[in-house]
Motif scaffolding. Structure first.
Motif, PDB file in Angstrom:
ATOM      1  N   ALA A   1       0.830  -1.206   0.000  1.00  0.00           N
ATOM      2  CA  ALA A   1       0.000   0.000   0.000  1.00  0.00           C
ATOM      3  C   ALA A   1       0.862   1.253   0.000  1.00  0.00           C
ATOM      4  N   LEU A   2       0.364   2.286  -0.673  1.00  0.00           N
ATOM      5  CA  LEU A   2       1.095   3.547  -0.764  1.00  0.00           C
ATOM      6  C   LEU A   2       0.780   4.415   0.452  1.00  0.00           C
ATOM      7  N   ASN A   3       1.452   4.140   1.542  1.00  0.00           N
ATOM      8  CA  ASN A   3       1.280   5.013   2.703  1.00  0.00           C
ATOM      9  C   ASN A   3       2.209   6.217   2.571  1.00  0.00           C
ATOM     10  N   LYS A   4       2.131   7.104   3.542  1.00  0.00           N
ATOM     11  CA  LYS A   4       2.907   8.344   3.465  1.00  0.00           C
ATOM     12  C   LYS A   4       4.401   8.073   3.402  1.00  0.00           C
ATOM     13  N   SER A   5       4.877   7.113   4.180  1.00  0.00           N
ATOM     14  CA  SER A   5       6.317   6.845   4.201  1.00  0.00           C
ATOM     15  C   SER A   5       6.800   6.255   2.882  1.00  0.00           C
ATOM     16  N   THR A   6       5.958   5.430   2.223  1.00  0.00           N
ATOM     17  CA  THR A   6       6.355   4.864   0.933  1.00  0.00           C
ATOM     18  C   THR A   6       6.449   5.954  -0.123  1.00  0.00           C
ATOM     19  N   LEU A   7       5.502   6.893  -0.116  1.00  0.00           N
ATOM     20  CA  LEU A   7       5.569   8.013  -1.054  1.00  0.00           C
ATOM     21  C   LEU A   7       6.818   8.857  -0.807  1.00  0.00           C
ATOM     22  N   THR A   8       7.136   9.058   0.470  1.00  0.00           N
ATOM     23  CA  THR A   8       8.336   9.825   0.807  1.00  0.00           C
ATOM     24  C   THR A   8       9.592   9.121   0.303  1.00  0.00           C
ATOM     25  N   GLU A   9       9.634   7.801   0.459  1.00  0.00           N
ATOM     26  CA  GLU A   9      10.790   7.046  -0.022  1.00  0.00           C
ATOM     27  C   GLU A   9      10.861   7.048  -1.547  1.00  0.00           C
ATOM     28  N   LEU A  10       9.713   6.986  -2.221  1.00  0.00           N
ATOM     29  CA  LEU A  10       9.716   7.060  -3.678  1.00  0.00           C
ATOM     30  C   LEU A  10      10.335   8.383  -4.140  1.00  0.00           C
ATOM     31  N   GLU A  11       9.960   9.458  -3.465  1.00  0.00           N
ATOM     32  CA  GLU A  11      10.502  10.763  -3.829  1.00  0.00           C
ATOM     33  C   GLU A  11      12.008  10.818  -3.569  1.00  0.00           C
ATOM     34  N   ALA A  12      12.445  10.259  -2.446  1.00  0.00           N
ATOM     35  CA  ALA A  12      13.876  10.226  -2.141  1.00  0.00           C
ATOM     36  C   ALA A  12      14.629   9.365  -3.147  1.00  0.00           C
ATOM     37  N   MET A  13      14.027   8.255  -3.553  1.00  0.00           N
ATOM     38  CA  MET A  13      14.649   7.392  -4.557  1.00  0.00           C
ATOM     39  C   MET A  13      14.816   8.134  -5.876  1.00  0.00           C
ATOM     40  N   LEU A  14      13.794   8.895  -6.281  1.00  0.00           N
ATOM     41  CA  LEU A  14      13.886   9.674  -7.514  1.00  0.00           C
ATOM     42  C   LEU A  14      15.025  10.692  -7.431  1.00  0.00           C
ATOM     43  N   ASP A  15      15.142  11.355  -6.282  1.00  0.00           N
ATOM     44  CA  ASP A  15      16.234  12.312  -6.086  1.00  0.00           C
ATOM     45  C   ASP A  15      17.588  11.633  -6.240  1.00  0.00           C
ATOM     46  N   SER A  16      17.732  10.481  -5.593  1.00  0.00           N
ATOM     47  CA  SER A  16      19.011   9.774  -5.585  1.00  0.00           C
ATOM     48  C   SER A  16      19.393   9.271  -6.975  1.00  0.00           C
ATOM     49  N   LEU A  17      18.447   8.616  -7.659  1.00  0.00           N
ATOM     50  CA  LEU A  17      18.773   8.010  -8.944  1.00  0.00           C
ATOM     51  C   LEU A  17      18.935   9.044 -10.050  1.00  0.00           C
ATOM     52  N   GLU A  18      18.300  10.202  -9.900  1.00  0.00           N
ATOM     53  CA  GLU A  18      18.489  11.244 -10.908  1.00  0.00           C
ATOM     54  C   GLU A  18      19.940  11.702 -10.945  1.00  0.00           C
ATOM     55  N   GLN A  19      20.598  11.707  -9.786  1.00  0.00           N
ATOM     56  CA  GLN A  19      21.983  12.161  -9.695  1.00  0.00           C
ATOM     57  C   GLN A  19      22.993  11.048  -9.948  1.00  0.00           C
ATOM     58  N   ASP A  20      22.526   9.793 -10.008  1.00  0.00           N
ATOM     59  CA  ASP A  20      23.416   8.652 -10.159  1.00  0.00           C
ATOM     60  C   ASP A  20      23.756   8.456 -11.636  1.00  0.00           C
ATOM     61  N   GLN A  21      24.980   8.737 -12.009  1.00  0.00           N
ATOM     62  CA  GLN A  21      25.392   8.641 -13.408  1.00  0.00           C
ATOM     63  C   GLN A  21      25.447   7.197 -13.910  1.00  0.00           C
ATOM     64  N   GLN A  22      25.383   6.237 -12.989  1.00  0.00           N
ATOM     65  CA  GLN A  22      25.408   4.833 -13.375  1.00  0.00           C
ATOM     66  C   GLN A  22      24.020   4.292 -13.704  1.00  0.00           C
ATOM     67  N   VAL A  23      22.996   5.118 -13.537  1.00  0.00           N
ATOM     68  CA  VAL A  23      21.619   4.678 -13.796  1.00  0.00           C
ATOM     69  C   VAL A  23      21.054   5.453 -14.967  1.00  0.00           C
ATOM     70  N   LYS A  24      20.603   4.711 -15.980  1.00  0.00           N
ATOM     71  CA  LYS A  24      20.009   5.355 -17.151  1.00  0.00           C
ATOM     72  C   LYS A  24      18.525   5.036 -17.294  1.00  0.00           C
ATOM     73  N   VAL A  25      18.069   3.925 -16.702  1.00  0.00           N
ATOM     74  CA  VAL A  25      16.673   3.494 -16.808  1.00  0.00           C
ATOM     75  C   VAL A  25      16.245   2.914 -15.463  1.00  0.00           C
ATOM     76  N   ILE A  26      14.971   3.111 -15.105  1.00  0.00           N
ATOM     77  CA  ILE A  26      14.410   2.547 -13.880  1.00  0.00           C
ATOM     78  C   ILE A  26      13.283   1.592 -14.244  1.00  0.00           C
ATOM     79  N   VAL A  27      13.280   0.409 -13.640  1.00  0.00           N
ATOM     80  CA  VAL A  27      12.168  -0.537 -13.739  1.00  0.00           C
ATOM     81  C   VAL A  27      11.498  -0.602 -12.376  1.00  0.00           C
ATOM     82  N   LEU A  28      10.208  -0.272 -12.326  1.00  0.00           N
ATOM     83  CA  LEU A  28       9.463  -0.210 -11.069  1.00  0.00           C
ATOM     84  C   LEU A  28       8.461  -1.352 -11.013  1.00  0.00           C
ATOM     85  N   SER A  29       8.537  -2.163  -9.957  1.00  0.00           N
ATOM     86  CA  SER A  29       7.614  -3.281  -9.782  1.00  0.00           C
ATOM     87  C   SER A  29       7.226  -3.391  -8.315  1.00  0.00           C
ATOM     88  N   GLY A  30       6.458  -4.414  -7.991  1.00  0.00           N
ATOM     89  CA  GLY A  30       6.068  -4.662  -6.612  1.00  0.00           C
ATOM     90  C   GLY A  30       6.634  -5.980  -6.129  1.00  0.00           C
TER      91      GLY A  30
END
Length: 258
Positions: A26-55
């Motif tokens: 379930a998408l609780n508040k903490s999961t949404l917060t972590e998703l946003e933090a993950m986006l911040d982190s991976l945007e700056q990571d030069q070793q990542v060009k594509v993201i695959v999101l699953s459950g």
């Protein structure tokens, strides 16, 4: 970076991100917060060009955390919707491709999350829908806006007003997902697609995504002007020179992402 509700594995320029919030992701508040933090982190990571999101497990995301609703007032509910919309808007306009691999139940906020991704693949066994009206509410994370754009206003209205859930094959037929696979093949197909994309120049990927996004946020004429400006930016890149040289020399380009 460590997460409580996400699993992130980076391999061959692809980040495999699994939402891991038992029992139904379930998408609780903490999961949404972590998703946003993950986006911040991976945007700056030069070793990542594509993201695959699953459950993780049997679910993609089965919806919002209903238990959190009981503590909300009207103003709190609006703020929660705005916060979720902000994260999903970020996904839709993200400068790196995000592929949703919908492996199971993808309902409510889960479908809203998937619809914000650039490409959606689904297992035939997946169940997709926006059942919020069963709770006496409506979608709040962009579902009423993105679903009509993907499947048409009539079908979207029907799905939202009836809380209809559809399988992966039907989702593919109506254009809600871009491809459907047996569950045991889904992640492999998503990784294969991500690998093909990761071979491209990250500069060209970013600019292409920006041009495509303009098609939904600007008029046709404005979109064409935006495309021309982005084309010029790509043309001035080092990777354009390498791509043209490789074509003329009949070899695979070796992009440096510059």
């Amino acid at each position: 970076m460590s997460y409580h509700n996400l699993k992130v594995v980076i391999k061959n320029r692809v980040a495999l991100v699994a939402i891991d919030h038992p029992p139904a992701n379930a998408l609780n508040k903490s999961t949404l917060t972590e998703l946003e933090a993950m986006l911040d982190s991976l945007e700056q990571d030069q070793q990542v060009k594509v993201i695959v999101l699953s459950g993780e497990g049997r679910f993609f995301v089965a919806g919002a955390d209903i238990k959190e609703f009981t503590a909300l007032s009207g103003d709190d509910a609006e703020a929660m919707a705005v916060a979720g919309q902000r994260v999903f808007n970020r996904i839709e306009s993200y400068p790196k491709p995000i592929i949703a691999a919908i492996n199971g139940a993808c309902l409510g906020g889960g479908l809203e999350l998937a619809m914000a991704c650039h490409i959606r693949l689904a297992a035939a066994e997946a169940k997709l829908g926006l059942p919020e009206l069963n709770l006496g509410i409506i979608p709040g994370y962009g579902g009423t806006q993105r679903l009509p754009r993907l499947v048409g206003r009539g079908k979207a209205t029907q799905m939202i007003l009836t809380s209809e859930m559809i399988g992966g094959d039907e989702a593919h037929r109506i254009g809600l997902v871009d491809a459907v696979y047996p569950l045991d093949q889904l992640l492999a197909e998503a990784r294969q697609l991500a690998a093909a994309i990761a071979d491209k120049s990250s500069v060209a990927l970013r600019l292409a995504l920006a041009a495509i996004q303009a098609s939904t946020t600007e008029t046709f004429e404005q979109g064409l002007a935006r495309e021309a400006a982005l084309f010029n930016e790509a043309f001035c890149s080092e990777d354009r020179k390498e791509g043209v040289a490789a074509f003329l020399e009949k070899r695979k380009p070796q992009f440096n992402d510059r």
